[in-house]
Design an enzyme around this catalytic site. Structure first.
Site, PDB file in Angstrom:
ATOM      1  N   ARG A 186       1.010  -1.078   0.134  1.00 45.06           N
ATOM      2  CA  ARG A 186      -0.356  -0.139  -0.240  1.00 45.06           C
ATOM      3  C   ARG A 186       1.182   0.947   0.391  1.00 45.06           C
ATOM      4  O   ARG A 186       0.708   2.079  -0.402  1.00 45.06           O
ATOM      5  CB  ARG A 186      -0.856   0.024   1.102  1.00 45.06           C
TER       6      ARG A 186
ATOM      7  N   TYR B  97     -16.254  18.306 -14.280  1.00 43.67           N
ATOM      8  CA  TYR B  97     -16.531  16.509 -14.486  1.00 43.67           C
ATOM      9  C   TYR B  97     -18.322  16.278 -13.006  1.00 43.67           C
ATOM     10  O   TYR B  97     -17.434  16.849 -12.093  1.00 43.67           O
ATOM     11  CB  TYR B  97     -15.721  16.110 -14.325  1.00 43.67           C
TER      12      TYR B  97
ATOM     13  N   ASP C  24      -7.543  20.260 -13.435  1.00 44.17           N
ATOM     14  CA  ASP C  24      -7.852  18.802 -13.830  1.00 44.17           C
ATOM     15  C   ASP C  24      -7.536  18.881 -15.603  1.00 44.17           C
ATOM     16  O   ASP C  24      -8.012  19.521 -15.895  1.00 44.17           O
ATOM     17  CB  ASP C  24      -9.472  18.501 -13.505  1.00 44.17           C
TER      18      ASP C  24
ATOM     19  N   LYS D 208      -8.519   8.141 -18.654  1.00 42.56           N
ATOM     20  CA  LYS D 208      -8.769   8.870 -20.145  1.00 42.56           C
ATOM     21  C   LYS D 208      -7.455   8.640 -20.921  1.00 42.56           C
ATOM     22  O   LYS D 208      -6.774   7.634 -22.367  1.00 42.56           O
ATOM     23  CB  LYS D 208      -9.330  10.033 -19.983  1.00 42.56           C
TER      24      LYS D 208
HETATM   25  C1  LIG Z   1     -12.968  10.439 -15.685  1.00 40.02           C
HETATM   26  C2  LIG Z   1     -12.523  11.891 -15.583  1.00 40.02           C
HETATM   27  C3  LIG Z   1     -13.228  11.933 -13.990  1.00 40.02           C
HETATM   28  C4  LIG Z   1     -12.469  10.779 -12.971  1.00 40.02           C
HETATM   29  O1  LIG Z   1     -11.703   9.829 -13.057  1.00 40.02           O
HETATM   30  P1  LIG Z   1     -12.239   8.260 -13.138  1.00 40.02           P
HETATM   31  O2  LIG Z   1     -10.563   8.070 -13.332  1.00 40.02           O
HETATM   32  O3  LIG Z   1     -13.589   8.207 -13.983  1.00 40.02           O
HETATM   33  O4  LIG Z   1     -12.367   8.638 -11.405  1.00 40.02           O
HETATM   34  C5  LIG Z   1     -12.147  13.806 -13.544  1.00 40.02           C
HETATM   35  N1  LIG Z   1     -11.829  14.820 -14.185  1.00 40.02           N
HETATM   36  C6  LIG Z   1     -12.399  14.528 -15.491  1.00 40.02           C
HETATM   37  C7  LIG Z   1     -12.030  15.814 -16.391  1.00 40.02           C
HETATM   38  C8  LIG Z   1     -12.420  13.082 -15.946  1.00 40.02           C
HETATM   39  O5  LIG Z   1     -12.624  12.869 -17.502  1.00 40.02           O
END
Ligand SMILES: *Cc1c(COP(=O)(O)O)cnc(C)c1O
Length: 388
Positions: free
Chosen positions: A46, A98, A170, A195
């Site tokens: 961990r 998001y 982000d 992504k």
């Molecule tokens: C998908 C996404 C998230 C969340 O990420 P996960 O890996 O699905 O938890 C946060 N911010 C943006 C802009 C996203 O597209």
């Protein structure tokens, strides 16, 4: 090192025992010690794992930061960032955030006494107006989803600097290939590596990068204390994805541009939201802070009905109807019934999420085939056209 070299080499060294050129998947929960307290730097998985370490170093290098940390998902990474704040602290966030981030802020952290102000950050004055002596963090998302609005990162950071406020960007939609928030003054960069970083729609993982040693220490504490860590196989898959980030992104951008231009020229398409157009309201900011304009776009139909949009999305053969983005394959989605369904109609329309708004994550397939697919789907949905 330029990003194409970093994507392949940063953070990864041949494995010292065998010379394996690719970082192995260290599928272990613990590490044998020579004597009590006499260990190799790895005690329990961990806390430390070599596959995760390589990914963390790679992410830090890609974002021009000193420290990277990985989590079980983008949301787990966001959760850790929020845990650096205290009850009574205030956060200013983009108003078209998001959905999962909005939910975590309002349904979880508000219960612990934190306060969130959601503002339209396209106008930095709205951020200034929301600042109080309790503001501790500004949470920026740019480009935004699904309207592809752009926030001026440097301008927001300028407001925060003197005020002792941290800025977290982000960077999921842009990826480190298109945008480097730390270079523009941000304190933290957050990723849903699910992504573009992973890029193959096969792994869920999150990451945070900073050059601030004190912030990193707090985040590392929460990574271990709360334990929302990714497994080594998932770290391996994201590391493998990163090796082609620059090549994929180049094609995402080329295909994105071609499809944005095709849609703009189509007589049944209403507005096309893509920051590369000179007519885009934040095009100048996008040109300044991004290296290219990416493969995400959205568009509406002139005959603005749910039926026409639904028929179009059911007709495509290459664009798969699904949530998420950033993979090699093209995806198509309907914010009004999918990601933004919980937002009341009037609110939705105010931010541009009209009934026929369609969001596209342009993949890296042959662009002629992709345009052909959209052309066919647009023709199929013409029977629902009310405007001819
Ligand atoms: C998908 C996404 C998230 C969340 O990420 P996960 O890996 O699905 O938890 C946060 N911010 C943006 C802009 C996203 O597209």
């Amino acid at each position: 090192m330029k990003i194409g070299t970093k994507a392949i080499h940063a953070g990864v060294e041949p494995e010292p025992v065998t010379g394996a050129i690719m970082t192995p998947i260290f599928q272990t929960s613990t590490y044998v010690q020579k004597g009590p307290g006499e260990h190799t730097g790895y005690e329990y998985a961990r806390t430390q794992n070599p596959t995760r370490d390589a990914l963390q170093a790679s992410l830090a290098a890609l974002e021009n930061g000193k420290f990277g940390l990985c989590f079980g998902s983008g949301m787990a990474a966001t959760d850790a960032v929020m845990k650096t704040l205290l009850p009574g602290d205030e956060v200013i966030a983009s108003n078209d955030l998001y959905g999962g981030t909005y939910r975590l802020f309002t349904k979880v952290f508000e219960r612990y006494g934190m306060k969130f102000h959601f503002v339209d950050m396209q106008d930095v004055e709205n951020v200034r107006a929301a600042m109080t002596d309790k503001t501790r963090m500004i949470w920026v998302e740019t480009p935004t989803n699904p309207m592809l609005n752009i926030v001026d990162i440097e301008a927001v950071c300028g407001l925060a600097k003197g005020a002792g406020v941290k800025v977290c960007v982000d960077n999921t939609f842009a990826s480190p290939y298109l945008q480097s928030p730390l270079d523009l003054g941000a304190d933290l960069v957050l990723h849903s590596a699910t992504k573009y970083l992973g890029g193959h729609s096969d792994t869920v993982l999150g990451g945070v990068v900073t050059s601030d040693a004190a912030l990193h220490e707090q985040l590392a504490f929460h990574q271990n204390a709360s334990g929302a860590v990714p497994g080594p196989q998932d770290c391996f898959l994201i590391l493998r994805g990163i090796k082609t980030l620059h090549v994929r992104m180049q094609r995402h951008c080329e295909n994105g541009r071609a499809i944005a231009e095709y849609l703009k020229s189509h007589d049944r398409v209403g507005e096309v939201h893509w920051p590369g157009f000179e007519s885009h309201p934040n095009h100048d900011v996008a040109k300044r802070q991004m290296r290219d304009f990416g493969g995400m776009l959205s568009f509406s139909l002139k005959d603005d009905t749910m039926e026409a949009a639904a028929e179009l999305m059911k007709s495509t053969k290459l664009f798969a109807l699904a949530e998420s983005l950033g993979g090699v394959e093209s995806l198509i989605g309907h914010p009004a019934t999918m990601t933004h369904a919980s937002i009341p109609l009037a609110e939705r329309k105010k931010t541009g999420v009209v009934d026929s708004l369609i969001r596209v994550s342009v993949g890296i397939e042959d662009v002629g085939d992709l345009i052909g697919d959209l052309k066919m789907a647009l023709a199929n949905s013409a029977k629902y056209a009310t405007v001819r």
